[in-house]
Scaffold this motif. Structure first.
Motif, PDB file in Angstrom:
ATOM      1  N   SER A  27     -19.511  11.679  28.450  1.00  0.00           N
ATOM      2  CA  SER A  27     -20.153  12.988  28.421  1.00  0.00           C
ATOM      3  C   SER A  27     -19.140  14.002  27.927  1.00  0.00           C
ATOM      4  O   SER A  27     -17.993  14.007  28.378  1.00  0.00           O
ATOM      5  CB  SER A  27     -20.647  13.381  29.826  1.00  0.00           C
ATOM      6  OG  SER A  27     -21.081  14.734  29.851  1.00  0.00           O
ATOM      7  N   GLU A  29     -18.954  18.240  27.022  1.00  0.00           N
ATOM      8  CA  GLU A  29     -19.529  19.577  26.936  1.00  0.00           C
ATOM      9  C   GLU A  29     -18.392  20.566  26.714  1.00  0.00           C
ATOM     10  O   GLU A  29     -17.368  20.496  27.388  1.00  0.00           O
ATOM     11  CB  GLU A  29     -20.271  19.943  28.221  1.00  0.00           C
ATOM     12  CG  GLU A  29     -21.451  19.034  28.546  1.00  0.00           C
ATOM     13  CD  GLU A  29     -22.084  19.398  29.869  1.00  0.00           C
ATOM     14  OE1 GLU A  29     -22.911  20.328  29.892  1.00  0.00           O
ATOM     15  OE2 GLU A  29     -21.739  18.754  30.879  1.00  0.00           O
ATOM     16  N   ARG A  34     -16.652  27.085  32.489  1.00  0.00           N
ATOM     17  CA  ARG A  34     -17.468  26.424  33.504  1.00  0.00           C
ATOM     18  C   ARG A  34     -16.968  25.023  33.863  1.00  0.00           C
ATOM     19  O   ARG A  34     -17.747  24.152  34.228  1.00  0.00           O
ATOM     20  CB  ARG A  34     -18.919  26.359  33.034  1.00  0.00           C
ATOM     21  CG  ARG A  34     -19.549  27.724  32.776  1.00  0.00           C
ATOM     22  CD  ARG A  34     -20.968  27.590  32.262  1.00  0.00           C
ATOM     23  NE  ARG A  34     -21.829  26.939  33.235  1.00  0.00           N
ATOM     24  CZ  ARG A  34     -22.847  26.135  32.917  1.00  0.00           C
ATOM     25  NH1 ARG A  34     -23.089  25.850  31.642  1.00  0.00           N
ATOM     26  NH2 ARG A  34     -23.594  25.603  33.852  1.00  0.00           N
ATOM     27  N   GLU A  37     -18.096  23.956  37.346  1.00  0.00           N
ATOM     28  CA  GLU A  37     -19.526  23.708  37.475  1.00  0.00           C
ATOM     29  C   GLU A  37     -19.972  22.430  36.778  1.00  0.00           C
ATOM     30  O   GLU A  37     -20.894  21.757  37.237  1.00  0.00           O
ATOM     31  CB  GLU A  37     -20.306  24.878  36.877  1.00  0.00           C
ATOM     32  CG  GLU A  37     -20.112  26.215  37.573  1.00  0.00           C
ATOM     33  CD  GLU A  37     -20.819  27.322  36.825  1.00  0.00           C
ATOM     34  OE1 GLU A  37     -22.000  27.143  36.474  1.00  0.00           O
ATOM     35  OE2 GLU A  37     -20.181  28.362  36.567  1.00  0.00           O
ATOM     36  N   LEU A  38     -19.342  22.094  35.682  1.00  0.00           N
ATOM     37  CA  LEU A  38     -19.833  21.017  34.830  1.00  0.00           C
ATOM     38  C   LEU A  38     -19.231  19.647  35.125  1.00  0.00           C
ATOM     39  O   LEU A  38     -19.839  18.622  34.802  1.00  0.00           O
ATOM     40  CB  LEU A  38     -19.565  21.358  33.358  1.00  0.00           C
ATOM     41  CG  LEU A  38     -20.269  22.599  32.814  1.00  0.00           C
ATOM     42  CD1 LEU A  38     -19.826  22.870  31.379  1.00  0.00           C
ATOM     43  CD2 LEU A  38     -21.780  22.436  32.877  1.00  0.00           C
ATOM     44  N   LEU A  40     -18.382  17.639  37.932  1.00  0.00           N
ATOM     45  CA  LEU A  40     -19.009  16.653  38.819  1.00  0.00           C
ATOM     46  C   LEU A  40     -20.386  16.203  38.330  1.00  0.00           C
ATOM     47  O   LEU A  40     -20.692  15.009  38.387  1.00  0.00           O
ATOM     48  CB  LEU A  40     -19.075  17.191  40.244  1.00  0.00           C
ATOM     49  CG  LEU A  40     -17.717  17.289  40.962  1.00  0.00           C
ATOM     50  CD1 LEU A  40     -17.906  17.839  42.374  1.00  0.00           C
ATOM     51  CD2 LEU A  40     -17.013  15.939  41.009  1.00  0.00           C
ATOM     52  N   PRO A  41     -21.235  17.110  37.835  1.00  0.00           N
ATOM     53  CA  PRO A  41     -22.482  16.625  37.244  1.00  0.00           C
ATOM     54  C   PRO A  41     -22.253  15.673  36.073  1.00  0.00           C
ATOM     55  O   PRO A  41     -23.021  14.725  35.872  1.00  0.00           O
ATOM     56  CB  PRO A  41     -23.178  17.913  36.791  1.00  0.00           C
ATOM     57  CG  PRO A  41     -22.666  18.953  37.725  1.00  0.00           C
ATOM     58  CD  PRO A  41     -21.226  18.579  37.953  1.00  0.00           C
ATOM     59  N   ALA A  42     -21.193  15.915  35.299  1.00  0.00           N
ATOM     60  CA  ALA A  42     -20.875  15.018  34.181  1.00  0.00           C
ATOM     61  C   ALA A  42     -20.475  13.638  34.698  1.00  0.00           C
ATOM     62  O   ALA A  42     -20.858  12.607  34.120  1.00  0.00           O
ATOM     63  CB  ALA A  42     -19.757  15.612  33.325  1.00  0.00           C
ATOM     64  N   ASP A  44     -21.480  12.268  37.543  1.00  0.00           N
ATOM     65  CA  ASP A  44     -22.727  11.645  37.998  1.00  0.00           C
ATOM     66  C   ASP A  44     -23.544  11.123  36.820  1.00  0.00           C
ATOM     67  O   ASP A  44     -24.113  10.022  36.881  1.00  0.00           O
ATOM     68  CB  ASP A  44     -23.569  12.656  38.781  1.00  0.00           C
ATOM     69  CG  ASP A  44     -23.008  12.941  40.163  1.00  0.00           C
ATOM     70  OD1 ASP A  44     -22.212  12.117  40.663  1.00  0.00           O
ATOM     71  OD2 ASP A  44     -23.360  13.983  40.742  1.00  0.00           O
ATOM     72  N   ARG A  45     -23.605  11.897  35.757  1.00  0.00           N
ATOM     73  CA  ARG A  45     -24.386  11.513  34.581  1.00  0.00           C
ATOM     74  C   ARG A  45     -23.805  10.248  33.927  1.00  0.00           C
ATOM     75  O   ARG A  45     -24.549   9.332  33.548  1.00  0.00           O
ATOM     76  CB  ARG A  45     -24.402  12.675  33.598  1.00  0.00           C
ATOM     77  CG  ARG A  45     -25.313  12.494  32.418  1.00  0.00           C
ATOM     78  CD  ARG A  45     -25.586  13.824  31.726  1.00  0.00           C
ATOM     79  NE  ARG A  45     -24.369  14.537  31.338  1.00  0.00           N
ATOM     80  CZ  ARG A  45     -23.947  15.658  31.919  1.00  0.00           C
ATOM     81  NH1 ARG A  45     -24.595  16.199  32.940  1.00  0.00           N
ATOM     82  NH2 ARG A  45     -22.853  16.264  31.488  1.00  0.00           N
ATOM     83  N   THR A  78      -9.768  16.964  41.019  1.00  0.00           N
ATOM     84  CA  THR A  78     -10.897  16.032  41.121  1.00  0.00           C
ATOM     85  C   THR A  78     -10.422  14.588  40.990  1.00  0.00           C
ATOM     86  O   THR A  78     -10.842  13.706  41.758  1.00  0.00           O
ATOM     87  CB  THR A  78     -11.945  16.343  40.038  1.00  0.00           C
ATOM     88  OG1 THR A  78     -12.401  17.684  40.205  1.00  0.00           O
ATOM     89  CG2 THR A  78     -13.121  15.392  40.133  1.00  0.00           C
TER      90      THR A  78
END
Length: 222
Positions: A27, A29, A34, A37-38, A40-42, A44-45, A78
């Motif tokens: 992933s 972006e 951000r 914000e971006l 941990l969702p990345a 998971d994705r 992280t």
């Protein structure tokens, strides 16, 4: 082997999974404001795309900079947290090395320079003998101060694109930001060959923008 790689040293929030032979999922972006914000969702994705859970990961790869203070620490903290929770090793790599490796995968050969945007009208940069071999320590300088040292060399990265007068050999078609896929591939190669890694400590190269005030205003009760 299943490596989870991540990097927030450049405006790119980038995550990838690598099984030791190839990239399983990734992933990317680009958003310099951000990272928190971006990221941990990345993760998971990427895990979802690969069809695995976090506990399948056998090692963490993280770009340790150089990079701006706020963004860089998001990725490193992280990575350290994941490594501690999973009891797996964390492998630090210079983020400029990841950009260099990606340029090599895109076909760039021979000596070149990598430069990323350090803000404040400066660049983070280093010279490479080839995509795997860095020959100078990472540095932060104004582009005009670097120009004489990189004259005649191909230049890769957003910093070179931003200051073409100082990097006349800029190759804008090559990767400009970090790629966790390239970082993971480099780490997998190093693990196979016994290469060295950096500790998971940030390469800031300069003091953070935010400073503690030297003098506090004293307020006394009435």
């Amino acid at each position: 082997m299943l490596l989870l790689a991540l990097d927030t040293a450049t405006p790119a929030v980038t995550v990838a999974l690598h099984d030791g032979e190839t990239v399983v999922a990734e992933s990317n972006e680009v958003d310099a404001r951000r990272h928190g914000e971006l990221l941990l969702p990345a993760v998971d994705r990427v895990l979802g795309e690969a069809g695995v859970t976090l506990d399948a990961v056998t090692g963490i790869v993280v770009g340790v900079g150089p990079g701006p203070y706020t963004g860089l620490r998001v990725g490193i903290v992280t990575a350290a947290t994941f490594a501690a929770a999973l009891s797996v090793p964390v492998h630090g790599l210079c983020s400029l090395d990841g950009v260099a490796y990606a340029a090599g995968q895109a076909g760039l050969e021979g000596e070149f320079v990598v430069a990323t945007d350090a803000r404040r009208k400066e660049v983070y940069w280093a010279r490479y003998a080839d995509a795997r071999t860095r020959v100078t320590e990472p540095a932060v300088d104004r582009p005009a101060e670097v120009a004489g040292q990189v004259a005649g060399l191909p230049a890769v990265g957003a910093g070179a694109v931003l200051y073409p007068d100082s990097f006349p050999g800029v190759r804008a078609e090559l990767p400009q930001h970090q790629s966790a896929a390239a970082l993971a591939a480099l780490a997998a190669e190093k693990l196979r060959t016994g290469g060295e890694f950096l500790p998971d400590q940030p390469l800031y190269l300069r003091r953070p923008d935010a400073q503690v005030p030297a003098n506090y205003k004293v307020v006394t009760p009435q």
